[in-house]
Design an enzyme around this catalytic site. Structure first.
Site: not given
Length: 575
Positions: A217, A398-400, A441, A482, A539, A552
């Protein structure tokens, strides 16, 4: 770099659409990914695999006769949502149960486990086997913590062949676990990969160096060494993997499947040169090589890298590995002729809006405005959030967050316009956010919004105390869900101080707007303080020390949204 794309946040959706059209002989699109477009005469245990996109032929390319029945396909390098998993499993299920199998990553585990619970509640027998083949992601004795890389194929192939052979669910689960226990992988990279729209790779490798122990990834390697020759790389791979012979396997005379995997930019001819020496070394150690595979089996976009996987066989595993399979990205032998499966029909259901009080509808409008502003703020910060995430993670935060916040905003706006109260608006936003964002997230934001909505209700007066209680409920839900705690360098490091400070100030009589403003500042300070921490979960865990010096990204995005909501409260009439 990735050159061909439109809107980066739509890349995975458009890729899946194109893949399903190109591979219609094997697959058809379904909500959440793809499923087989053919089926055999007898019902089978359904093998459902999945993970983030960007790894072709994993995961959609491994759907077909003798392999998987469905693949859940998340956003780029991001786990699919629980809803996606549930949908693909429902369509794939043939009445004999479902085996879920995927790489062992935090976000995937959260979403697949959540889906498993929902499917079991529907009366479907579901089992899970996570793939843990990467020897560099955790030490011996902690194999359960390891991540899944190219060894995915070995486990998926064995499980799919067992299902094709008529094994029951217990049997399919048993051989999938056995295959995982007997699979080990070791990866290297010469350069990082670049996500669509990004202007730089997720990590770089110095000229003349090779990173070892990388993930698929975009996670950087554990160490860097001088670039070896092809023979030297083969010797590094084989010597290290022969130190990891699974328990119960006698090395002399053992039968083994080698898989040499290209990660995106290393050409097949180069892989064959390396495999030449791999085969020699294994045979010199007295091992019998069985039906090897060399090529792109589990990629990482355009990463220049490769890996070696060894699957240690017993008689049953060898029979299942050798069994025929026919999928877009992997074929072996000649499968029994298949018939066309029924087309997947997607039914749209318009949900009724529950009755609500005027006060709750006013709160719902404020929720919609807040989420709209949050989505705009995340859009502006997406590149920086991705940069922070790429330091020790996979660069997809960022994209997520963009996908999730936009979807949550759209769902909240639609609900509020339809006359929904605060609970319904937040719950629909939660479902949309989790579904579109995927990843850890996405799951966390879904849990938070849902917990807050359940506390506010649709017919109550939305007071400062009720909001504070809802935020505390959201905090508790996320920590339970989580399993993270303060100090793990996650979003929790900002959520906990925000929720606790807000509760204290509201209990002391402060107006919600004033209390929220102060607590947003506390969250921002806590987020920045994570820069001094080493990541211990997710990850980034394998590269925890590399994260020191960078906050973070999950904590930063949480604090940003809290600050943005304060601006909305200040601009409005909230007291």
């Amino acid at each position: 770099m990735t050159r061909l794309f439109n809107d980066p946040s739509r890349f995975a959706d458009e890729m899946i659409e194109g893949f399903a059209a190109a591979a219609a002989r094997w697959v058809q699109a379904a909500p959440g990914g793809v499923v087989r477009s053919t089926r055999g005469d007898d019902d089978q245990v359904a093998v459902v695999i999945g993970g983030g996109s960007g790894h072709y032929p994993a995961f959609g390319g491994l759907v077909g006769a003798g392999l998987a029945h469905g693949a859940v396909m998340g956003n780029l390098f991001a786990s699919p949502s629980a809803h996606q998993v549930q949908q693909i499993a429902q369509v794939s299920h043939q009445g004999r149960g479902v085996l879920l199998s995927y790489g062992n990553y935090a976000g995937d585990v959260l979403h697949f486990d959540q889906a498993q619970e929902k499917l079991r509640a529907e009366g479907i027998d579901v089992r899970t086997v996570t793939v843990t083949d990467d020897i560099f992601s955790a030490p011996k004795g902690e194999e359960h913590k390891r991540r899944g890389i190219a060894g995915d194929l070995a486990v998926f192939k064995v499980a799919g062949a067992a299902a094709e052979a008529g094994y029951d669910l217990d049997g399919v689960e048993r051989v999938a676990r056995l295959a995982n226990d007997r699979t080990r992988s070791f990866g290297v990279a010469f350069s990082g990969c670049t996500l669509p729209g990004a202007d730089a790779p997720l990590f770089t490798v110095p000229e003349g160096k090779m990173a070892i122990g990388l993930g698929i990834h975009g996670e950087p390697g554990i160490d860097e060494v001088d670039v070896p020759t092809a023979d030297e790389l083969a010797e590094l791979w084989v010597s290290r993997l022969l130190d990891e012979v699974p328990e119960g396997v006698e090395l002399e005379g053992a039968r083994v499947v080698p898989l040499v995997n290209g990660l995106g930019s290393v050409k097949y001819e180069e892989l064959f040169v390396v495999y030449r020496r791999v085969a020699q070394l294994l045979e010199e150690r007295g091992l019998a090589i069985v039906e090897p595979e060399v090529g792109e089996l589990c990629t990482s976009f355009d990463m220049a890298g490769a890996s070696l996987t060894l699957l240690w066989l017993d008689e049953e595993l060898e029979e299942l590995w050798a069994a025929p399979a026919d999928a877009p990205g992997f074929s072996k032998g000649s499968v029994t002729p298949q018939r066309r499966a029924d087309a997947v029909v997607v039914e749209e259901h318009e949900e009724e809006v529950p009755e609500s009080s005027a006060d709750s509808r006013d709160a719902a409008a404020l929720v919609a405005a807040s989420l709209h502003a949050a989505a705009a703020a995340i859009d502006e910060a997406a590149d920086e959030l991705g940069r922070m995430d790429a330091i020790a993670g996979d660069g997809d935060h960022g994209i997520g967050m963009q996908r999730g916040s936009r979807a949550g905003s759209d769902a909240a706006t639609a609900a509020a316009k339809a006359g929904a109260g605060a609970r319904t608006t937040l719950v629909r936003a939660a479902d949309a956010w989790s579904d579109r964002a995927g990843g850890t997230s996405g799951a966390i934001w879904g849990e938070m919004l849902r917990a807050l909505g359940e506390r506010l209700g649709d017919d109550r007066e939305v007071t400062a105390s009720l909001v504070s209680d809802g935020i505390l409920a959201a905090k508790d839900a996320v920590m339970s869900f989580g399993k993270a705690k303060v100090g793990d360098k996650t979003m929790i490091d900002a959520i906990v101080p925000f929720a606790d400070d807000l509760a204290q100030r509201v209990a002391g009589g402060q107006r919600l707007r004033d209390a929220w403003g102060h607590s947003a500042g506390v969250a921002e300070e806590a987020a920045q303080e994570t820069a001094s921490m080493a990541a211990t979960l997710g990850r980034a865990r394998s590269h925890g020390d590399k994260s020191i010096g960078t906050p973070d990204p999950g904590a930063v995005s949480f604090a940003l949204i809290c600050t943005t909501i304060y601006d909305v409260l200040t601009a409005g009439k909230e007291q």
